[in-house]
Design a protein around this motif. Structure first.
Motif, PDB file in Angstrom:
ATOM      1  N   ILE A 261      -9.147   0.706  -5.043  1.00  8.75           N
ATOM      2  CA  ILE A 261      -9.849  -0.373  -4.346  1.00  8.75           C
ATOM      3  C   ILE A 261      -8.863  -1.455  -3.927  1.00  8.75           C
ATOM      4  CG2 ILE A 261     -11.499  -2.257  -4.650  1.00  8.75           C
ATOM      5  CD1 ILE A 261     -13.106  -0.317  -6.463  1.00  8.75           C
ATOM      6  N   VAL A 262      -7.977  -1.830  -4.847  1.00  3.59           N
ATOM      7  CA  VAL A 262      -6.968  -2.846  -4.514  1.00  3.59           C
ATOM      8  C   VAL A 262      -6.080  -2.340  -3.382  1.00  3.59           C
ATOM      9  CG1 VAL A 262      -5.000  -4.149  -5.381  1.00  3.59           C
ATOM     10  CG2 VAL A 262      -7.000  -3.812  -6.836  1.00  3.59           C
ATOM     11  N   ARG A 263      -5.678  -1.080  -3.468  1.00  2.00           N
ATOM     12  CA  ARG A 263      -4.777  -0.525  -2.451  1.00  2.00           C
ATOM     13  C   ARG A 263      -5.456  -0.455  -1.085  1.00  2.00           C
ATOM     14  NH1 ARG A 263      -3.365   5.005  -1.022  1.00  2.00           N
ATOM     15  NH2 ARG A 263      -1.434   4.902   0.170  1.00  2.00           N
TER      16      ARG A 263
ATOM     17  N   ALA B  63      -7.792  -2.359   0.003  1.00  2.35           N
ATOM     18  CA  ALA B  63      -7.861  -3.724   0.513  1.00  2.35           C
ATOM     19  C   ALA B  63      -6.515  -4.144   1.106  1.00  2.35           C
ATOM     20  CB  ALA B  63      -8.282  -4.681  -0.596  1.00  2.35           C
ATOM     21  N   CYS B  64      -5.425  -3.711   0.465  1.00  4.22           N
ATOM     22  CA  CYS B  64      -4.088  -3.988   1.007  1.00  4.22           C
ATOM     23  C   CYS B  64      -3.906  -3.333   2.373  1.00  4.22           C
ATOM     24  CB  CYS B  64      -3.013  -3.486   0.046  1.00  4.22           C
ATOM     25  SG  CYS B  64      -2.808  -4.470  -1.448  1.00  4.22           S
TER      26      CYS B  64
ATOM     27  N   ALA C  44       0.801  -1.227   0.000  1.00  3.37           N
ATOM     28  CA  ALA C  44       0.000   0.000   0.000  1.00  3.37           C
ATOM     29  C   ALA C  44       0.830   1.271   0.000  1.00  3.37           C
ATOM     30  CB  ALA C  44      -0.953   0.007   1.201  1.00  3.37           C
TER      31      ALA C  44
ATOM     32  N   ASP D 201      -4.921   8.000  -5.169  1.00  2.00           N
ATOM     33  CA  ASP D 201      -4.428   6.629  -5.229  1.00  2.00           C
ATOM     34  C   ASP D 201      -5.207   5.721  -4.292  1.00  2.00           C
ATOM     35  OD1 ASP D 201      -2.562   4.996  -6.655  1.00  2.00           O
ATOM     36  OD2 ASP D 201      -1.468   4.679  -4.784  1.00  2.00           O
TER      37      ASP D 201
ATOM     38  N   ALA E  34     -10.039   1.975  -9.643  1.00  2.00           N
ATOM     39  CA  ALA E  34      -9.716   0.546  -9.659  1.00  2.00           C
ATOM     40  C   ALA E  34      -8.485   0.236  -8.829  1.00  2.00           C
ATOM     41  CB  ALA E  34      -9.526   0.082 -11.105  1.00  2.00           C
ATOM     42  N   ARG E  35      -7.413   0.973  -9.057  1.00  2.00           N
ATOM     43  CA  ARG E  35      -6.200   0.743  -8.276  1.00  2.00           C
ATOM     44  C   ARG E  35      -6.429   1.085  -6.809  1.00  2.00           C
ATOM     45  NH1 ARG E  35      -1.155   0.727 -11.530  1.00  2.00           N
ATOM     46  NH2 ARG E  35      -1.740   0.694 -13.714  1.00  2.00           N
TER      47      ARG E  35
ATOM     48  N   HIS F   6       3.566   2.709  -5.255  1.00  2.00           N
ATOM     49  CA  HIS F   6       2.639   3.761  -4.814  1.00  2.00           C
ATOM     50  C   HIS F   6       3.256   5.133  -5.042  1.00  2.00           C
ATOM     51  CE1 HIS F   6       0.170   6.347  -2.313  1.00  2.00           C
ATOM     52  NE2 HIS F   6       1.194   6.568  -1.496  1.00  2.00           N
TER      53      HIS F   6
END
Length: 221
Positions: free
Chosen positions: A137-139, A141-142, A23, A130, A134-135, A28
């Motif tokens: 959401i992944v971040r 979650a991380c 993250a 950031d 889309a990115r 990043h």
């Protein structure tokens, strides 16, 4: 030195991200740098892109230290460390001050100072963006996983109790990610940042609508 400031900061920052989790790693920092330069290109006022780029590369170099409990405030630590690195590299005091102000003001924490320069506002916006789209959401979650690992217990669950029909959890559900993203998008300073934020907000709204439709059920299984 002015034209090389951004690339030199990247090289100086690299070792600090070796122990970083996803993250807040070098990738990043690269995304924040690229988005901040994109936003700068859409500004009517002049932007010192070298200062902005350097601050983006260096803004989270203190994150691994903070995660391990070695420091309390990665913003202040990173600003002081960046000042020492840049001074040793021959950067002038005025440019160091410009970079370190951006670093100190990039966080959404209540204790962080207000970004007073355009460069600082652009860095703030790029960092918050950031955590959206889309990115983002992944971040996010991380970040949930990162905090769970640090606490040694579940920080949040991948569910939405309002539609799944399951028993509620003591931990927050997926709506936590929505709240985090909304808080950051609502805090953006610049017009280009808010414009990009609107498109990422729409994507996230669509994503979470799809998320709900996938876990929604009727009746008992």
């Amino acid at each position: 030195m002015s034209q090389e400031l951004g690339s030199r900061a990247r090289e100086l920052a690299k070792p600090y991200y070796e122990d970083a989790l996803p993250a807040h790693d070098l990738f990043h920092a690269a995304r924040v740098r690229n988005v901040s330069i994109r936003l700068a290109a859409e500004c009517e006022s002049r932007v010192d892109r070298a200062v902005l780029s350097a601050a983006a590369w260096l803004h989270d170099i203190g994150r691994p230290q903070e995660r391990m409990g070695a420091i309390d405030d990665h913003d202040e630590w990173a600003a002081a460390e960046a000042a020492d690195l840049l001074e040793a590299d021959g950067v002038t005091a005025d440019r160091i001050d410009a970079v370190t102000h951006c670093i100190r003001a990039h966080s959404i924490r209540a204790s962080s100072p207000e970004p007073e320069t355009l460069e600082a506002r652009l860095l703030f916006d790029a960092d918050k963006l950031d955590a959206a789209g889309a990115r983002g959401i992944v971040r996010l979650a991380c970040i949930v996983g990162e905090r769970s690992g640090r606490a040694g217990e579940k920080y949040a669950v991948i569910d939405d109790a309002s539609v799944s029909g399951t028993d509620s959890s003591d931990s927050p559900d997926i709506t936590l990610l929505q709240e985090w993203a909304r808080e950051r998008l609502n805090a953006l300073y610049t017009a280009p940042g808010r414009c990009l934020g609107d498109s990422r907000r729409q994507f996230m709204d669509d994503f979470f609508a799809q998320f709900e439709s996938e876990i929604g059920v009727e009746g008992e299984r």
